[in-house]
Each structure stands twice: as C-alpha cells, then as structure tokens.
Design a protein around this motif. Structure first.
Motif, PDB file in Angstrom:
ATOM      1  N   UNK A  37       6.472 -99.857  30.630  1.00  0.00           N
ATOM      2  CA  UNK A  37       7.252-101.126  30.446  1.00  0.00           C
ATOM      3  C   UNK A  37       8.365-101.005  31.148  1.00  0.00           C
ATOM      4  N   UNK A  38       9.246-102.330  31.293  1.00  0.00           N
ATOM      5  CA  UNK A  38      10.827-102.304  31.947  1.00  0.00           C
ATOM      6  C   UNK A  38      11.598-103.299  31.494  1.00  0.00           C
ATOM      7  N   UNK A  39      12.762-102.994  31.283  1.00  0.00           N
ATOM      8  CA  UNK A  39      13.688-103.707  30.834  1.00  0.00           C
ATOM      9  C   UNK A  39      14.842-103.699  31.792  1.00  0.00           C
ATOM     10  N   UNK A  40      15.138-105.011  32.377  1.00  0.00           N
ATOM     11  CA  UNK A  40      15.991-105.411  33.409  1.00  0.00           C
ATOM     12  C   UNK A  40      17.195-106.002  32.617  1.00  0.00           C
ATOM     13  N   UNK A  41      18.394-105.906  33.225  1.00  0.00           N
ATOM     14  CA  UNK A  41      19.701-106.145  32.782  1.00  0.00           C
ATOM     15  C   UNK A  41      19.494-107.829  32.536  1.00  0.00           C
ATOM     16  N   UNK A  42      19.824-108.415  31.299  1.00  0.00           N
ATOM     17  CA  UNK A  42      19.913-109.552  31.022  1.00  0.00           C
ATOM     18  C   UNK A  42      18.209-109.957  30.782  1.00  0.00           C
ATOM     19  N   UNK A  43      17.376-109.327  30.931  1.00  0.00           N
ATOM     20  CA  UNK A  43      15.785-109.678  30.772  1.00  0.00           C
ATOM     21  C   UNK A  43      15.542-109.027  29.570  1.00  0.00           C
ATOM     22  N   UNK A  60       0.792-106.275  35.849  1.00  0.00           N
ATOM     23  CA  UNK A  60       1.353-107.518  35.909  1.00  0.00           C
ATOM     24  C   UNK A  60       1.660-108.073  37.321  1.00  0.00           C
ATOM     25  N   UNK A  61       1.593-109.377  37.505  1.00  0.00           N
ATOM     26  CA  UNK A  61       1.204-109.890  38.943  1.00  0.00           C
ATOM     27  C   UNK A  61       2.295-109.523  39.978  1.00  0.00           C
ATOM     28  N   UNK A  62       3.628-109.360  39.557  1.00  0.00           N
ATOM     29  CA  UNK A  62       4.641-108.928  40.306  1.00  0.00           C
ATOM     30  C   UNK A  62       4.644-107.524  40.839  1.00  0.00           C
ATOM     31  N   UNK A  63       3.845-106.834  40.313  1.00  0.00           N
ATOM     32  CA  UNK A  63       3.753-105.274  40.770  1.00  0.00           C
ATOM     33  C   UNK A  63       2.425-104.849  41.503  1.00  0.00           C
ATOM     34  N   UNK A  92      15.247-100.299  33.331  1.00  0.00           N
ATOM     35  CA  UNK A  92      14.893 -99.055  32.769  1.00  0.00           C
ATOM     36  C   UNK A  92      13.435 -99.479  32.515  1.00  0.00           C
ATOM     37  N   UNK A  93      12.759 -98.147  32.976  1.00  0.00           N
ATOM     38  CA  UNK A  93      11.276 -97.991  32.562  1.00  0.00           C
ATOM     39  C   UNK A  93      10.966 -97.072  31.371  1.00  0.00           C
ATOM     40  N   UNK A  94       9.944 -97.727  30.583  1.00  0.00           N
ATOM     41  CA  UNK A  94       9.539 -96.874  29.251  1.00  0.00           C
ATOM     42  C   UNK A  94       8.132 -96.592  29.320  1.00  0.00           C
ATOM     43  N   UNK A  95       7.722 -95.497  28.841  1.00  0.00           N
ATOM     44  CA  UNK A  95       6.314 -95.131  28.651  1.00  0.00           C
ATOM     45  C   UNK A  95       6.059 -95.180  27.235  1.00  0.00           C
ATOM     46  N   UNK A  96       4.670 -95.752  26.997  1.00  0.00           N
ATOM     47  CA  UNK A  96       3.942 -96.186  25.626  1.00  0.00           C
ATOM     48  C   UNK A  96       2.860 -95.495  25.513  1.00  0.00           C
ATOM     49  N   UNK A 110       6.916 -94.228  21.971  1.00  0.00           N
ATOM     50  CA  UNK A 110       7.744 -94.677  23.004  1.00  0.00           C
ATOM     51  C   UNK A 110       8.455 -93.295  23.903  1.00  0.00           C
ATOM     52  N   UNK A 111       8.829 -93.349  24.978  1.00  0.00           N
ATOM     53  CA  UNK A 111       9.578 -92.738  25.764  1.00  0.00           C
ATOM     54  C   UNK A 111      11.141 -92.904  25.545  1.00  0.00           C
ATOM     55  N   UNK A 112      11.953 -92.162  26.273  1.00  0.00           N
ATOM     56  CA  UNK A 112      13.321 -92.388  25.790  1.00  0.00           C
ATOM     57  C   UNK A 112      13.909 -93.407  27.034  1.00  0.00           C
ATOM     58  N   UNK A 113      12.892 -93.938  28.281  1.00  0.00           N
ATOM     59  CA  UNK A 113      13.420 -94.473  29.423  1.00  0.00           C
ATOM     60  C   UNK A 113      14.024 -93.746  30.532  1.00  0.00           C
TER      61      UNK A 113
END
Length: 120
Positions: A37-43, A60-63, A92-96, A110-113
């Motif tokens: 999973x990923x968390x972008x700034x403001x997203x 996901x389609x974007x990748x 920030x990319x997270x492992x699950x 979950x990982x720490x990112x």
C-alpha cells in the motif's frame, strides 16, 4: 507476535527503478496473502499490489506494466519491483500480510513504511 520490516526505498529520478523488500518474522505458521500500500502527501492510502498464497497477483491500474509483486515463501519475504517510476509514485510504501500464527491466531500485520521519492 509478527513483525514486518521494509527496506529498499529511496530517492530516484523519473524513469528509474527501485526494489522494495518486506521480511516477515515471528510466530508465523503461514501467510495467506501479502500486499503493498502507499500513502502520498495529501492523499488517502491506496492498495498498490497484492499476492495470495496460490501465487495470483493483482495491481492497481496506475502501476500495471511497471510494477511487479513477488514473494519468497521460504524466506517469508515480499518484493515490489518498481520500474519506469513517475513523480506521482512518490509516497510512503507499506507492507501488509494476513498471517496465521503458530498459536492459530489470524493477524493483519503492517510494516513501518519506507519512503519512495521520485524526482522530475
């Protein structure tokens, strides 16, 4: 009981590549599914890629066509090969992992990112 440790993030220019790793350890009996999973700034956080115990993958389609998810079951390690990186991949990319422990408990771990930054 279960720990996920991520590595491989960093700073890269657009068009470059990175490989992320996620090592699972602890009281693991089996891992049914793993994903990134990923968390972008403001997203909001979004799912990027997943792989189940049978080996099937989803993106996901974007990748699609740029990222590849894989795992080494013997090492309980998950990978994400990222090619043709774009600035919008910055996050920030997270492992699950969905884990069945040796005590027969089902956990969502979950990982720490790890930070991935793609410059123009």
């Amino acid at each position: 009981q279960v720990q996920l440790v991520e590595s491989g993030g960093g700073l890269v220019q657009a068009g470059g590549s990175l490989r992320l790793s996620c090592a699972a350890s602890g009281s693991i009996f089996s891992i049914n599914a793993m994903g990134w999973y990923r968390q972008a700034p403001g997203k909001q956080r979004e799912g990027v890629a997943a792989i189940i115990s049978g080996g099937s993958t989803s993106y996901v389609d974007s990748v699609k066509g740029r990222f590849t998810i894989s795992r080494d079951n013997a090492k309980n390690t998950l990978y994400l090969q990222m090619n043709s990186l774009k600035p919008e991949d910055t996050a920030v990319y997270y492992c699950n992992a969905r884990v069945l422990t040796t005590g027969l408990r089902e956990l969502n771990s979950w990982g720490q990112g790890t930070q991935v930054t793609v410059s123009s």
